[in-house]
Scaffold this motif. Structure first.
Motif, PDB file in Angstrom:
ATOM      1  N   PHE A  55      20.757 -14.483 -69.677  1.00  0.00           N
ATOM      2  CA  PHE A  55      21.399 -13.170 -69.533  1.00  0.00           C
ATOM      3  C   PHE A  55      22.330 -13.258 -68.336  1.00  0.00           C
ATOM      4  O   PHE A  55      22.168 -14.104 -67.448  1.00  0.00           O
ATOM      5  CB  PHE A  55      20.381 -12.032 -69.359  1.00  0.00           C
ATOM      6  CG  PHE A  55      19.330 -12.283 -68.310  1.00  0.00           C
ATOM      7  CD1 PHE A  55      19.578 -12.016 -66.973  1.00  0.00           C
ATOM      8  CD2 PHE A  55      18.086 -12.780 -68.661  1.00  0.00           C
ATOM      9  CE1 PHE A  55      18.607 -12.247 -66.000  1.00  0.00           C
ATOM     10  CE2 PHE A  55      17.109 -13.019 -67.700  1.00  0.00           C
ATOM     11  CZ  PHE A  55      17.375 -12.750 -66.370  1.00  0.00           C
TER      12      PHE A  55
ATOM     13  N   ASP B  35      24.760  -7.302 -67.481  1.00  0.00           N
ATOM     14  CA  ASP B  35      24.300  -6.954 -68.827  1.00  0.00           C
ATOM     15  C   ASP B  35      23.526  -5.639 -68.791  1.00  0.00           C
ATOM     16  O   ASP B  35      22.626  -5.452 -67.972  1.00  0.00           O
ATOM     17  CB  ASP B  35      23.399  -8.054 -69.392  1.00  0.00           C
ATOM     18  CG  ASP B  35      24.181  -9.264 -69.873  1.00  0.00           C
ATOM     19  OD1 ASP B  35      25.424  -9.191 -69.897  1.00  0.00           O
ATOM     20  OD2 ASP B  35      23.550 -10.283 -70.218  1.00  0.00           O
TER      21      ASP B  35
ATOM     22  N   TYR C 158      18.929  -6.662 -71.804  1.00  0.00           N
ATOM     23  CA  TYR C 158      18.652  -8.084 -71.989  1.00  0.00           C
ATOM     24  C   TYR C 158      17.180  -8.253 -72.336  1.00  0.00           C
ATOM     25  O   TYR C 158      16.343  -7.404 -72.031  1.00  0.00           O
ATOM     26  CB  TYR C 158      19.017  -8.894 -70.745  1.00  0.00           C
ATOM     27  CG  TYR C 158      18.439  -8.385 -69.445  1.00  0.00           C
ATOM     28  CD1 TYR C 158      17.359  -9.023 -68.854  1.00  0.00           C
ATOM     29  CD2 TYR C 158      18.983  -7.282 -68.800  1.00  0.00           C
ATOM     30  CE1 TYR C 158      16.828  -8.582 -67.647  1.00  0.00           C
ATOM     31  CE2 TYR C 158      18.468  -6.823 -67.606  1.00  0.00           C
ATOM     32  CZ  TYR C 158      17.391  -7.459 -67.027  1.00  0.00           C
ATOM     33  OH  TYR C 158      16.871  -7.006 -65.848  1.00  0.00           O
ATOM     34  N   ASP C 159      16.878  -9.368 -73.005  1.00  0.00           N
ATOM     35  CA  ASP C 159      15.533  -9.582 -73.533  1.00  0.00           C
ATOM     36  C   ASP C 159      14.605 -10.188 -72.474  1.00  0.00           C
ATOM     37  O   ASP C 159      15.022 -10.603 -71.395  1.00  0.00           O
ATOM     38  CB  ASP C 159      15.594 -10.482 -74.761  1.00  0.00           C
ATOM     39  CG  ASP C 159      16.239  -9.776 -75.945  1.00  0.00           C
ATOM     40  OD1 ASP C 159      16.164  -8.539 -76.009  1.00  0.00           O
ATOM     41  OD2 ASP C 159      16.831 -10.467 -76.798  1.00  0.00           O
TER      42      ASP C 159
ATOM     43  N   SER D 231      21.473  -5.683 -65.356  1.00  0.00           N
ATOM     44  CA  SER D 231      21.002  -6.872 -64.665  1.00  0.00           C
ATOM     45  C   SER D 231      21.877  -7.145 -63.445  1.00  0.00           C
ATOM     46  O   SER D 231      23.105  -7.034 -63.515  1.00  0.00           O
ATOM     47  CB  SER D 231      21.049  -8.077 -65.607  1.00  0.00           C
ATOM     48  OG  SER D 231      20.787  -9.266 -64.902  1.00  0.00           O
TER      49      SER D 231
END
Length: 554
Positions: A42, A46, A49-50, A93
């Motif tokens: 990521f 962002d 994000y995962d 992020s």
């Protein structure tokens, strides 16, 4: 800060390694795949994000990847996971995640992690506690966001205060004592008239940002989703009382909006440790209580709006509307006001120039880190002052507790008094009043007077923390609701309602459907547990009110 060697884990926290059972649970909702060295998981900036778990190999979190100021934040190996609390609260992020070596990853969609946090107590506790510790460590280090401005600029001080309340990790480059900043400004092509500026990795430079700009960084729209929408319940203020009201309202099926001028948690979120909250014998940090409350509210579908400062209130035809300073407007059939109270300012000549730069009205990890090893003064004799003194004594020496009264017994809980007496770093000065402040490039001391002998003396300190009472946050109501002589809102039988109108319910103001809980309410008990109880009780009264007034739910 010097750039650490690549591969050195500089995260100031115990690394959380998932157990086999926890990995199995996550594996059921995620997908495994091989990842080459250098793969970006990521990027800074962002919005979503995962969640990544390292199964083999190693991953790194990098601040300002590819820039001259690049530095390593943390490194993770087998069975360790990436991320911090911002991924659950809607923040972008601040860093870049990248594979250091070839390996294998488990990737879990963010939506699945949100469900797990809401439903699986074992994984929820592991993930939340780790995320919260990581955020606290980022605050200590000032990693993620850079603020450039002068300590003498009121706009810069306002931003510092807002970031502190929001528990955002910020590195402050003060023009007054960081000469290298001028070179940075020239490189960025920023003029002095553009200050203060905020640098956020992966995002455009923010010049003299306004509240709407800050709100956008939390992924929030500049206005409400639909200005014509009328929700069931609007909660104004995200302290413990407001959070409780929002959670209980949404859990009972009410379409609920929660808005706060800064960040959720209120003054409680700035408390280093709440010791007397039921069910937590070891106490819990205020920031943790706030984060857990906000995540719980989101779980039940509460629409959360931070940096939404109320400036106007109108009520017409049973619909109440609150307008914010950035133009957002929220309307509802019932409103719970939980805006709390601000700490009263210290009336000392010249002190305004040093607020948020040596003079503070909260004691958080940011200030404690900045004044590590230096003498500080805490002014006040109630619980908030006692908690601050104990917290600051962990890092500062000495800590002077300056009290106007004859003792602490009248206004402070016994457990705090005993803890203060047992701490050799804390020096209590009773019957003492602050009358002046001394400073050159920074705060150097206080002028105090003994209230009995009237003798004046000096106290050498580098920072001052003020807790001398509170003033209610009610200016935005423009005197439309009844208050007591100190400005706190009247509710229930204390309200003298118009002839022919029913008596207000407990916690209800003189306007039907407008309730008030927490510190802003006249006669409230200024404790976290009391505010939580009032918030939940007010929701129950909303159902009673609608039954009495014949108002249908939407």
């Amino acid at each position: 800060m010097d750039k650490p060697a690549r591969g050195e884990n500089v995260e100031w926290a115990p690394v959380s390694r998932l157990s086999g059972d926890q990995l199995k649970k996550l594996g059921a909702v995620g997908s495994e795949y091989p990842a080459p060295a250098g793969e970006v998981l990521f990027l800074a900036g962002d919005a979503s994000y995962d969640f990544f778990v390292v199964l083999e190999g190693a991953a790194e979190i990098i601040d300002r990847l590819g820039q001259p100021e690049e530095r390593l934040v943390a490194a993770y190996g087998r069975a360790e996971f990436l991320g911090e609390i911002g991924m659950l609260t809607g923040e972008r992020s601040r860093f870049t995640g990248v594979m250091k070596t070839p390996g294998r990853l488990l990737r879990v969609p963010l939506q699945q992690i949100q469900t797990i946090v809401a439903q699986d107590s074992d994984l929820s506790e592991c993930i939340l506690r780790t995320f919260l510790v990581r955020r606290a460590n980022l605050l200590r280090r000032g990693a993620g966001i850079t603020l450039i401005g002068s300590r003498y600029d009121e706009r810069c001080r306002v931003l510092l205060h807002s970031f502190s309340l929001s528990r955002m990790a910020v590195e402050w480059l003060d023009l007054e004592d960081r000469p290298e900043v001028e070179m940075l400004l020239r490189r960025l092509k920023v003029s002095l008239k553009d200050l203060p500026v905020i640098l956020i990795p992966g995002r455009p430079l923010m010049r003299n940002p306004q509240p709407a700009n800050i709100a956008a960084e939390f992924g929030e729209p500049p206005r409400a989703v639909d200005d014509q929408e009328i929700c069931d319940l609007l909660v104004v203020g995200g302290g413990p009382g407001g959070l409780a009201a929002a959670v209980y309202g949404a859990s009972e099926g009410l379409t609920t909006v929660l808005m706060d001028a800064d960040a959720f948690g209120g003054q409680a979120a700035t408390s280093s440790r709440i010791e007397n909250y039921l069910g937590f014998p070891a106490g819990l940090p205020g920031a943790e209580l706030a984060a857990r409350g906000a995540i719980q509210a989101a779980k039940f579908g509460v629409r959360l709006h931070r940096h939404a400062r109320a400036v106007a209130f109108t009520s017409e035809g049973g619909i109440h509307t609150v307008t914010c300073d950035d133009g957002r407007a929220f309307s509802a059939r019932d409103v719970i006001i939980a805006t709390g109270a601000n700490h009263r300012r210290l009336a000392v000549p010249g002190i305004e120039a040093w607020e948020s730069n040596g003079v503070y009205y909260a004691a958080t990890v940011v200030e404690a880190t900045y004044w590590r090893g230096r003498p500080v003064a805490v002014i006040g004799g109630a619980n908030s002052a006692g908690q601050a003194a104990l917290f600051l004594a962990r890092t500062s020496d000495p800590v002077y507790l300056v009290v106007r009264g004859d003792d602490l017994e009248r206004s402070m809980s016994r457990y705090l008094i005993d803890a203060i007496a047992a701490d050799p770093k804390i020096h209590v000065r009773v019957r003492t009043e602050v009358v002046g402040i001394s400073a050159d490039s920074e705060v150097t001391g206080l002028e105090v007077v003994d209230r009995t002998s009237r003798l004046r003396s000096s106290m050498a300190v580098s920072a001052v923390f003020v807790f001398i009472g509170v003033t209610p946050c009610t200016d935005w109501l423009d005197e439309q609701l009844a208050t007591d002589p100190d400005g706190f809102l009247l509710t229930g039988q204390d309200v003298a309602g118009p002839a022919g109108r029913r008596m207000p319910l407990p916690f209800e103001t003189g306007v039907p459907g407008v309730f008030c809980v927490g510190d802003v309410r006249s006669g409230s008990v200024k404790r976290v547990a009391a505010a939580v109880g009032e918030g939940s009780a007010a929701v129950r009264l909303i159902f009673d009110r609608r039954g009495v007034d014949g108002v249908a739910f939407l």
